[in-house]
Write an enzyme that holds these catalytic residues in place. Structure first.
Site, short mmCIF file in Angstrom:
data_model
loop_
_atom_site.label_atom_id
_atom_site.label_comp_id
_atom_site.label_asym_id
_atom_site.label_seq_id
_atom_site.Cartn_x
_atom_site.Cartn_y
_atom_site.Cartn_z
N CYS A 121 -93.70 -20.53 34.72
CA CYS A 121 -93.45 -20.67 33.34
C CYS A 121 -93.97 -18.98 33.03
CB CYS A 121 -94.54 -21.34 32.57
SG CYS A 121 -94.12 -21.61 30.87
N HIS A 179 -93.81 -26.85 34.30
CA HIS A 179 -94.96 -26.98 34.62
C HIS A 179 -95.01 -28.22 35.90
CE1 HIS A 179 -97.32 -23.88 32.31
NE2 HIS A 179 -96.44 -24.30 31.40
N GLU A 208 -97.31 -29.13 37.80
CA GLU A 208 -98.73 -29.38 37.90
C GLU A 208 -98.84 -30.56 36.98
OE1 GLU A 208 -99.23 -25.82 35.38
OE2 GLU A 208 -97.81 -26.52 36.73
#
Length: 509
Positions: free
Chosen positions: A79, A167, A169
């Site tokens: 990002c 993202h 994660e």
């Protein structure tokens, strides 16, 4: 030398989550603020740049010199990290025409590149950005797009330098773990050998080398962190470790005796200290949460120091500090303006003039439990819910008296016992009861009552940093409410807290 991935934190709420996902791949990683990069040696296999709430277009936007990394080792920007590298290379990063936040699907996936290997068409990812990389020059190659974002993933030609706008994660990125595995394992070449047993062996060896023939004193709380820390130190130095467990009068019902008994079975050298009256005296008349914490901290240090000085030639103070504590103390924005005081940490090293040893300082909470299991620690300790350092003092809103503590201990005991009885305890991250500074009208038999209100609190979480209120069965809540009101004298109303974190916190104070 343990191989590792460095994660540079630009202030994203998800940075710790990146580290957790890398650790799940059995690869060691460390988080460092973008402006406090540690020396880089051959153990560093790759670099990840986190997201950020900032924009690269801001005058004082977080920036970093990537010269020691870029083109010399694999780099992955997530990002903001992706936008920063594109921006520094002279490409435009502009405000998004439509702010993309939430689920999106990857299209035009470049599967021949290692980063996007095994990523399926229309793979769902999670976006959270107000800026967009509007285009890339011919030094870059686009690896994936979404319907509204042309540059969802890119690579710098001739380098192992990557950027992704989403993202990976978060769980909403359904194949995010695959992308992180591709980067960490296939691109960085990490061997995935960082396991609990390896951690134990290396930590015990390090403790032996550091402590030598010195003595260590450690304050036990009965919780997971201090227990695992104690067993690790015990494996290194044996009976040169003395553990002190202080009863501050704010523990759960019967906890002092039960915890002492459990430690005896573990072979630890533990001294139990009954200091209830000292704590009650120091807390008398205090209602402010921070004043209560400081009073508890002060008395704890006095009691612990007094007991520790009964042991000759102690040079080290053992503590169960874990990785989130370390990260938050050196965060990008520095320590928060008001840090809660904790009785088992603050001031002890200075007061006692000891060096500190923290064997768990690189582990997240769930990793501590996994290590504890490998050490053979009983599930009754490893499965215990987190409990605040100041104990029930911050679950009694207002001033503290022995009578209030007794009421709350009974309520808490019934609630926790009930959760265990119906099989809900292990599904919950943390549970407890709060005694409110409120009295309400009730009816018992033919008489009106005017008694205390208690709130029950139970949350689900993985690390306590975010949490959702536990959706306990209505039947259980009805039964436990009835049981508390019938059995605990002084309580005539029970409520259930359905607030999530954020915006609320897990504890009320």
């Amino acid at each position: 030398m343990t191989e590792k991935i460095l994660i540079l934190d630009f202030g994203s709420q998800y940075t710790q989550l990146i580290a957790r996902r890398v650790r799940e791949l059995n690869v060691y990683c460390e988080i460092h603020p973008f402006n406090k990069i540690p020396p880089v040696d051959s153990s560093v296999k790759g670099l990840i740049l986190s997201g950020s709430p900032c924009s690269v277009r801001e005058a004082n936007a977080p920036d970093v010199d990537l010269t020691p990394f870029k083109g010399k080792m694999p780099v992955l920007g997530v990002c903001y990290g992706a936008q920063l590298m594109a921006h520094k290379a002279g490409n435009d990063v502009l405000p998004s025409k439509i702010r993309e936040y939430g689920r999106a699907k990857l299209v035009s996936i470049h599967n021949t590149d290692k980063l996007m290997k095994e990523i399926t068409p229309d793979s769902q990812v999670w976006m959270s950005h107000g800026d967009t990389i509007s285009g890339l020059d011919d030094k870059f190659e686009i690896l994936a797009s979404t319907e509204s974002v042309k540059v969802a993933a890119y690579k710098v030609k001739g380098e192992q330098t990557y950027g992704i706008q989403f993202h990976p994660e978060v769980t909403h990125s359904l194949e995010g773990k695959v992308i992180l595995r591709n980067f960490v394992v296939h691109i960085c070449g990490c061997s995935q050998d960082w396991t609990p047993d390896i951690f134990i062996d290396s930590t015990v060896a390090e403790l032996k080398a550091t402590l030598g023939n010195d003595k260590v004193v450690l304050g036990l709380s009965g919780g997971v962190d201090s227990s695992v820390a104690a067993v690790l130190i015990d494996k290194a130095i044996g009976d040169r470790l003395t553990c002190i467990f202080v009863d501050n009068g704010l523990l759960r019902k019967n906890e002092f005796d039960e915890v002492l008994a459990s430690y005896k079975d573990m072979g630890l050298n533990v001294i139990g200290v009954d200091a209830k009256e000292q704590f009650y005296s120091a807390l008398k008349g205090l209602s402010d949460p921070e004043q209560k914490r400081k009073a508890i901290g002060r008395v704890f240090i006095e009691v612990f120091d007094q007991e520790a000085h009964k042991i000759s030639d102690v040079k080290w103070l053992g503590q169960g500090t874990i990785y989130p504590d370390i990260i938050e103390s050196v965060s990008v924005k520095g320590p928060s303006a008001t840090i809660k005081s904790h009785h088992n940490v603050g001031g002890l090293p200075e007061k006692m003039k000891m060096k500190v040893v923290e064997p768990l300082k690189t582990l997240f909470k769930d990793e501590v439990r996994i290590v504890g299991k490998s050490l053979g620690i009983d599930d009754t300790i490893l499965g215990r819910h987190p409990f605040p350092g100041p104990g029930l003092a911050i679950r009694i809103l207002g001033d503290i008296t022995a009578e209030k503590v007794s009421i709350l201990q009974e309520v808490d005991h019934l609630f926790i016992s009930g959760l265990k009885r119906v099989g809900e305890y292990d599904k919950v991250w943390q549970a407890g009861a709060i005694l409110l500074p409120v009295k309400s009208v009730g009816v018992m038999g033919d008489e009106r009552t005017y008694e205390n209100v208690v709130s029950l609190r139970a949350v689900t979480s993985t690390d306590g940093m975010t949490a959702d209120w536990a959706h306990l069965p209505y039947e259980f809540l009805a039964d436990i409410s009835s049981e508390i009101i019938n059995k605990v004298k002084g309580v005539n109303r029970v409520v259930y807290d359905i607030s999530s974190k954020p915006p609320a916190t897990i504890e009320w104070e």
